[in-house]
Design a protein around this motif. Structure first.
Motif, short mmCIF file in Angstrom:
data_model
loop_
_atom_site.label_atom_id
_atom_site.label_comp_id
_atom_site.label_asym_id
_atom_site.label_seq_id
_atom_site.Cartn_x
_atom_site.Cartn_y
_atom_site.Cartn_z
N LYS A 48 45.62 -19.93 -13.47
CA LYS A 48 46.69 -20.86 -13.11
C LYS A 48 47.03 -21.79 -14.27
N VAL A 49 46.07 -22.03 -15.14
CA VAL A 49 46.27 -22.96 -16.26
C VAL A 49 46.74 -22.24 -17.52
N VAL A 50 46.30 -21.01 -17.73
CA VAL A 50 46.54 -20.30 -18.97
C VAL A 50 48.00 -19.90 -19.09
N LEU A 51 48.58 -20.13 -20.25
CA LEU A 51 49.92 -19.66 -20.57
C LEU A 51 49.79 -18.36 -21.33
N HIS A 52 50.35 -17.29 -20.82
CA HIS A 52 50.27 -16.00 -21.51
C HIS A 52 51.49 -15.86 -22.40
N ILE A 53 51.41 -16.46 -23.58
CA ILE A 53 52.49 -16.37 -24.55
C ILE A 53 51.94 -15.71 -25.79
N GLY A 54 52.63 -14.69 -26.29
CA GLY A 54 52.21 -14.05 -27.52
C GLY A 54 51.14 -13.00 -27.30
N MET A 55 50.51 -12.62 -28.38
CA MET A 55 49.50 -11.57 -28.34
C MET A 55 48.26 -12.06 -27.60
N GLN A 56 47.69 -11.20 -26.84
CA GLN A 56 46.45 -11.53 -26.14
C GLN A 56 45.38 -10.55 -26.57
N GLY A 60 43.19 -13.46 -29.77
CA GLY A 60 43.04 -14.74 -29.08
C GLY A 60 41.63 -15.30 -29.17
N TYR A 61 40.64 -14.43 -29.34
CA TYR A 61 39.25 -14.88 -29.49
C TYR A 61 38.82 -14.89 -30.95
N LEU A 62 39.43 -14.04 -31.77
CA LEU A 62 39.03 -13.93 -33.16
C LEU A 62 39.43 -15.16 -33.98
N LEU A 63 40.64 -15.64 -33.83
CA LEU A 63 41.11 -16.77 -34.63
C LEU A 63 40.32 -18.05 -34.37
N PRO A 64 40.11 -18.45 -33.11
CA PRO A 64 39.30 -19.66 -32.92
C PRO A 64 37.83 -19.50 -33.32
N THR A 65 37.30 -18.30 -33.18
CA THR A 65 35.93 -18.07 -33.63
C THR A 65 35.84 -18.24 -35.14
N LEU A 66 36.83 -17.72 -35.86
CA LEU A 66 36.86 -17.90 -37.31
C LEU A 66 37.07 -19.37 -37.68
N MET A 67 37.83 -20.11 -36.87
CA MET A 67 38.00 -21.54 -37.13
C MET A 67 36.67 -22.28 -37.03
N GLY A 94 48.14 -19.93 -36.77
CA GLY A 94 48.21 -18.64 -36.10
C GLY A 94 47.78 -18.71 -34.64
N SER A 95 46.95 -19.68 -34.31
CA SER A 95 46.51 -19.82 -32.92
C SER A 95 47.67 -20.23 -32.01
N TRP A 96 48.74 -20.74 -32.59
CA TRP A 96 49.94 -21.07 -31.81
C TRP A 96 50.44 -19.83 -31.06
N LEU A 97 50.39 -18.67 -31.72
CA LEU A 97 50.89 -17.44 -31.12
C LEU A 97 49.85 -16.70 -30.30
N THR A 98 48.59 -16.81 -30.67
CA THR A 98 47.58 -15.96 -30.05
C THR A 98 46.76 -16.63 -28.95
N SER A 99 46.69 -17.94 -28.93
CA SER A 99 45.71 -18.59 -28.06
C SER A 99 46.31 -19.75 -27.27
N ASN A 100 47.15 -19.46 -26.31
CA ASN A 100 47.67 -20.49 -25.41
C ASN A 100 48.27 -21.68 -26.14
N LEU A 101 49.19 -21.40 -27.01
CA LEU A 101 49.86 -22.43 -27.81
C LEU A 101 48.86 -23.30 -28.58
N ILE A 106 46.13 -29.18 -28.66
CA ILE A 106 45.00 -30.03 -29.05
C ILE A 106 44.16 -29.33 -30.12
N GLY A 107 43.78 -28.10 -29.89
CA GLY A 107 42.98 -27.36 -30.86
C GLY A 107 43.74 -27.11 -32.14
N LEU A 108 45.03 -26.84 -32.01
CA LEU A 108 45.85 -26.63 -33.20
C LEU A 108 45.89 -27.89 -34.05
#
Length: 153
Positions: A48-56, A60-67, A94-101, A106-108
């Motif tokens: 209900k909270v997640v926005l499915h925008i962009g690649m999933q 979506g898990y690789l970019l924040p893990t690398l961060m 890049g997380s703008w597109l892959t990980s819920n904006l 906040i994370g961005l």
């Protein structure tokens, strides 16, 4: 029984941590790692909270893990901070597109600010002196010069 008192107090863990922190871009690495962690937490949010925008999926898990990894590398290998911070800002954006904006912005923002702080950190830089203290020092030096001149006349 003779008790010897050391000349100076033993450095405790808090003082040792302060010295370790001063020799590296601590806040930049910490904010980058926290930004990646926040984005990872938003990936686990309810549907209900997640926005499915962009690649999933994997990205979506690789970019924040690398961060998170880059934030830790900035902390523990500050000599390569320029490469890590440039890569960190690219991953944050890049997380703008892959990980819920970007973890709902906040994370961005945490990742971008942390990367910028790490990029701008300079090792072995003298601490800045406030304008007020510089003016006071200049006035004291000028006063000392005028008093010397008056004493020699």
């Amino acid at each position: 029984m003779l008790i010897t008192v050391p000349d100076r107090p033993r450095p405790g863990p808090r003082l040792a941590f302060r010295g370790w922190r001063a020799r590296r871009p601590f806040w930049g690495g910490l904010l980058l790692a926290l930004g990646g962690g926040e984005i990872l937490l938003t990936e686990k949010a309810s549907l209900k909270v997640v926005l499915h925008i962009g690649m999933q999926g994997l990205a979506g898990y690789l970019l924040p893990t690398l961060m998170v990894l880059l934030g830790l590398l900035i902390l523990f290998n500050p000599s390569q901070r320029l490469f890590y911070s440039i890569t960190g800002i690219l991953l944050s954006l890049g997380s703008w597109l892959t990980s819920n904006l970007g973890g709902f912005f906040i994370g961005l923002l945490l990742g971008a600010v942390g990367s910028c702080l790490a990029f701008g950190w300079l090792p072995d830089q003298e601490p800045r002196v406030s304008r007020r203290k510089r003016r006071e020092r200049e006035r004291a030096e000028a006063h000392a010069l005028t008093s010397e001149e008056a004493g020699t006349a």
